[in-house]
Design a protein around this motif. Structure first.
Motif, PDB file in Angstrom:
ATOM      1  N   TYR A  41      37.055  -6.888  66.811  1.00  0.00           N
ATOM      2  CA  TYR A  41      37.474  -7.360  65.493  1.00  0.00           C
ATOM      3  C   TYR A  41      38.805  -8.082  65.626  1.00  0.00           C
ATOM      4  O   TYR A  41      39.616  -7.787  66.501  1.00  0.00           O
ATOM      5  CB  TYR A  41      37.563  -6.214  64.472  1.00  0.00           C
ATOM      6  CG  TYR A  41      38.769  -5.318  64.631  1.00  0.00           C
ATOM      7  CD1 TYR A  41      40.017  -5.688  64.127  1.00  0.00           C
ATOM      8  CD2 TYR A  41      38.661  -4.083  65.267  1.00  0.00           C
ATOM      9  CE1 TYR A  41      41.122  -4.863  64.274  1.00  0.00           C
ATOM     10  CE2 TYR A  41      39.759  -3.257  65.414  1.00  0.00           C
ATOM     11  CZ  TYR A  41      40.987  -3.650  64.915  1.00  0.00           C
ATOM     12  OH  TYR A  41      42.088  -2.832  65.063  1.00  0.00           O
ATOM     13  N   ARG A  42      39.029  -9.047  64.723  1.00  0.00           N
ATOM     14  CA  ARG A  42      40.297  -9.767  64.646  1.00  0.00           C
ATOM     15  C   ARG A  42      40.746  -9.799  63.191  1.00  0.00           C
ATOM     16  O   ARG A  42      39.968 -10.197  62.315  1.00  0.00           O
ATOM     17  CB  ARG A  42      40.143 -11.200  65.160  1.00  0.00           C
ATOM     18  CG  ARG A  42      40.021 -11.291  66.647  1.00  0.00           C
ATOM     19  CD  ARG A  42      39.932 -12.739  67.144  1.00  0.00           C
ATOM     20  NE  ARG A  42      39.991 -12.790  68.594  1.00  0.00           N
ATOM     21  CZ  ARG A  42      38.993 -12.456  69.399  1.00  0.00           C
ATOM     22  NH1 ARG A  42      37.852 -12.060  68.893  1.00  0.00           N
ATOM     23  NH2 ARG A  42      39.128 -12.522  70.706  1.00  0.00           N
ATOM     24  N   LEU A  43      41.985  -9.373  62.973  1.00  0.00           N
ATOM     25  CA  LEU A  43      42.600  -9.392  61.643  1.00  0.00           C
ATOM     26  C   LEU A  43      43.863 -10.227  61.704  1.00  0.00           C
ATOM     27  O   LEU A  43      44.610 -10.159  62.689  1.00  0.00           O
ATOM     28  CB  LEU A  43      42.995  -7.971  61.216  1.00  0.00           C
ATOM     29  CG  LEU A  43      41.952  -7.091  60.572  1.00  0.00           C
ATOM     30  CD1 LEU A  43      42.511  -5.694  60.343  1.00  0.00           C
ATOM     31  CD2 LEU A  43      41.474  -7.680  59.271  1.00  0.00           C
ATOM     32  N   LYS A  44      44.126 -10.967  60.645  1.00  0.00           N
ATOM     33  CA  LYS A  44      45.347 -11.765  60.591  1.00  0.00           C
ATOM     34  C   LYS A  44      46.340 -11.135  59.615  1.00  0.00           C
ATOM     35  O   LYS A  44      45.969 -10.680  58.537  1.00  0.00           O
ATOM     36  CB  LYS A  44      45.039 -13.190  60.153  1.00  0.00           C
ATOM     37  CG  LYS A  44      44.229 -13.969  61.161  1.00  0.00           C
ATOM     38  CD  LYS A  44      44.096 -15.424  60.760  1.00  0.00           C
ATOM     39  CE  LYS A  44      43.211 -16.200  61.691  1.00  0.00           C
ATOM     40  NZ  LYS A  44      43.714 -16.331  63.025  1.00  0.00           N
ATOM     41  N   SER A 162      34.250  -9.469  54.647  1.00  0.00           N
ATOM     42  CA  SER A 162      35.370  -9.236  53.739  1.00  0.00           C
ATOM     43  C   SER A 162      35.666  -7.738  53.694  1.00  0.00           C
ATOM     44  O   SER A 162      34.770  -6.935  53.415  1.00  0.00           O
ATOM     45  CB  SER A 162      34.997  -9.729  52.336  1.00  0.00           C
ATOM     46  OG  SER A 162      35.779  -9.085  51.357  1.00  0.00           O
ATOM     47  N   LEU A 163      36.910  -7.365  53.989  1.00  0.00           N
ATOM     48  CA  LEU A 163      37.284  -5.949  53.896  1.00  0.00           C
ATOM     49  C   LEU A 163      37.149  -5.459  52.462  1.00  0.00           C
ATOM     50  O   LEU A 163      36.714  -4.328  52.225  1.00  0.00           O
ATOM     51  CB  LEU A 163      38.717  -5.747  54.403  1.00  0.00           C
ATOM     52  CG  LEU A 163      38.918  -5.934  55.903  1.00  0.00           C
ATOM     53  CD1 LEU A 163      40.399  -5.854  56.259  1.00  0.00           C
ATOM     54  CD2 LEU A 163      38.122  -4.912  56.692  1.00  0.00           C
ATOM     55  N   ASP A 164      37.505  -6.302  51.499  1.00  0.00           N
ATOM     56  CA  ASP A 164      37.376  -5.910  50.093  1.00  0.00           C
ATOM     57  C   ASP A 164      35.920  -5.620  49.736  1.00  0.00           C
ATOM     58  O   ASP A 164      35.626  -4.664  49.011  1.00  0.00           O
ATOM     59  CB  ASP A 164      37.924  -7.005  49.172  1.00  0.00           C
ATOM     60  CG  ASP A 164      39.444  -7.160  49.266  1.00  0.00           C
ATOM     61  OD1 ASP A 164      40.121  -6.240  49.782  1.00  0.00           O
ATOM     62  OD2 ASP A 164      39.954  -8.205  48.824  1.00  0.00           O
ATOM     63  N   ARG A 170      43.062  -2.620  52.549  1.00  0.00           N
ATOM     64  CA  ARG A 170      43.639  -3.413  53.631  1.00  0.00           C
ATOM     65  C   ARG A 170      44.990  -2.851  54.074  1.00  0.00           C
ATOM     66  O   ARG A 170      45.869  -2.628  53.242  1.00  0.00           O
ATOM     67  CB  ARG A 170      43.785  -4.871  53.203  1.00  0.00           C
ATOM     68  CG  ARG A 170      42.449  -5.569  53.088  1.00  0.00           C
ATOM     69  CD  ARG A 170      42.612  -7.038  52.816  1.00  0.00           C
ATOM     70  NE  ARG A 170      42.827  -7.272  51.387  1.00  0.00           N
ATOM     71  CZ  ARG A 170      43.518  -8.287  50.897  1.00  0.00           C
ATOM     72  NH1 ARG A 170      44.074  -9.164  51.691  1.00  0.00           N
ATOM     73  NH2 ARG A 170      43.646  -8.437  49.603  1.00  0.00           N
ATOM     74  N   PRO A 171      45.133  -2.632  55.385  1.00  0.00           N
ATOM     75  CA  PRO A 171      46.412  -2.130  55.896  1.00  0.00           C
ATOM     76  C   PRO A 171      47.529  -3.139  55.627  1.00  0.00           C
ATOM     77  O   PRO A 171      47.286  -4.349  55.550  1.00  0.00           O
ATOM     78  CB  PRO A 171      46.174  -1.986  57.403  1.00  0.00           C
ATOM     79  CG  PRO A 171      44.696  -1.965  57.563  1.00  0.00           C
ATOM     80  CD  PRO A 171      44.136  -2.774  56.432  1.00  0.00           C
ATOM     81  N   ALA A 181      39.749 -11.333  55.313  1.00  0.00           N
ATOM     82  CA  ALA A 181      38.710 -11.714  56.275  1.00  0.00           C
ATOM     83  C   ALA A 181      38.893 -10.971  57.593  1.00  0.00           C
ATOM     84  O   ALA A 181      39.981 -10.951  58.167  1.00  0.00           O
ATOM     85  CB  ALA A 181      38.744 -13.208  56.518  1.00  0.00           C
ATOM     86  N   LEU A 182      37.828 -10.345  58.057  1.00  0.00           N
ATOM     87  CA  LEU A 182      37.810  -9.684  59.360  1.00  0.00           C
ATOM     88  C   LEU A 182      36.755 -10.390  60.203  1.00  0.00           C
ATOM     89  O   LEU A 182      35.599 -10.475  59.805  1.00  0.00           O
ATOM     90  CB  LEU A 182      37.479  -8.196  59.199  1.00  0.00           C
ATOM     91  CG  LEU A 182      37.456  -7.385  60.493  1.00  0.00           C
ATOM     92  CD1 LEU A 182      38.177  -6.053  60.285  1.00  0.00           C
ATOM     93  CD2 LEU A 182      36.046  -7.121  60.954  1.00  0.00           C
TER      94      LEU A 182
END
Length: 194
Positions: A41-44, A162-164, A170-171, A181-182
């Motif tokens: 996974y990649r989170l911005k 979408s995490l939502d 969301r952290p 967006a993940l």
């Protein structure tokens, strides 16, 4: 005479049907080699990007003679490792890993053919359902499938969720939440089951 001709035709028809069924190819089943496969996974975030990787705990793919591909893959949420134990603990808290320990995908694609020469590459779109954080969502996963031999296949793909939409809080870092967006990247090595 009519009855004997009909009986002969019926026998020929049944024999031909039985031969055709015997000659039909059987479904092929492949198992994911966990040690050689990964989910990333990649989170911005405004300050940095977060990347975490886990090995799938199990995975199967079944290719039917009509070209239908059935796929099922699972991984443990707690296994994702970003290289930062504090960050991983925060992600496990945000995703409620003890309550929702599994991320799972089940999907189908059509038009997949076993090639006659190797290596051979095919573009495949899996349409299915992703279960994450106790929520099920329909997703489409574009994949590059490479038949490296008659018995081995590699499959890679990228898609975004979408995490939502999956009801994940969301952290945040320094009062700023990560983007919704993940990105998920899949890399699977599969071996035909015996």
């Amino acid at each position: 005479m009519k009855n004997s001709t009909l009986a002969l035709l019926a026998t020929l028809f049944l024999s031909t049907s039985a031969l055709a069924q015997e000659a039909a190819p059987a479904p092929r089943t492949y198992s994911v080699r966990s040690a050689d496969s990964s989910l990333t996974y990649r989170l911005k975030h405004a300050l940095h990007d977060v990347v975490g990787t886990a090995r799938p705990t199990e995975g199967k793919a079944r290719l039917l003679p009509d070209g239908t591909l059935q796929v099922a893959v699972r991984a443990n949420v707690a296994d994702f490792d970003s290289g930062n134990a504090n960050r991983d603990a925060h992600m496990k808290e945000a995703t409620e890993a003890p309550k929702f320990p599994i991320i799972e995908f089940k999907g189908l694609a059509s038009g997949v053919k076993v090639p006659t020469s190797f290596p051979s590459e095919q573009a495949v779109t899996l349409k299915g359902q992703l279960t994450f954080h106790g929520v099920k969502q329909a997703v489409e996963v574009p994949m590059k499938v490479v038949f490296t031999s008659d018995k081995e296949v590699s499959a890679t793909g990228n898609f975004q969720i979408s995490l939502d939409a999956f009801k994940v809080e969301r952290p945040s870092l320094m009062m700023k939440k990560v983007d919704d967006a993940l990105d998920l990247e899949t890399k699977f090595q599969l071996q035909e089951a015996k």
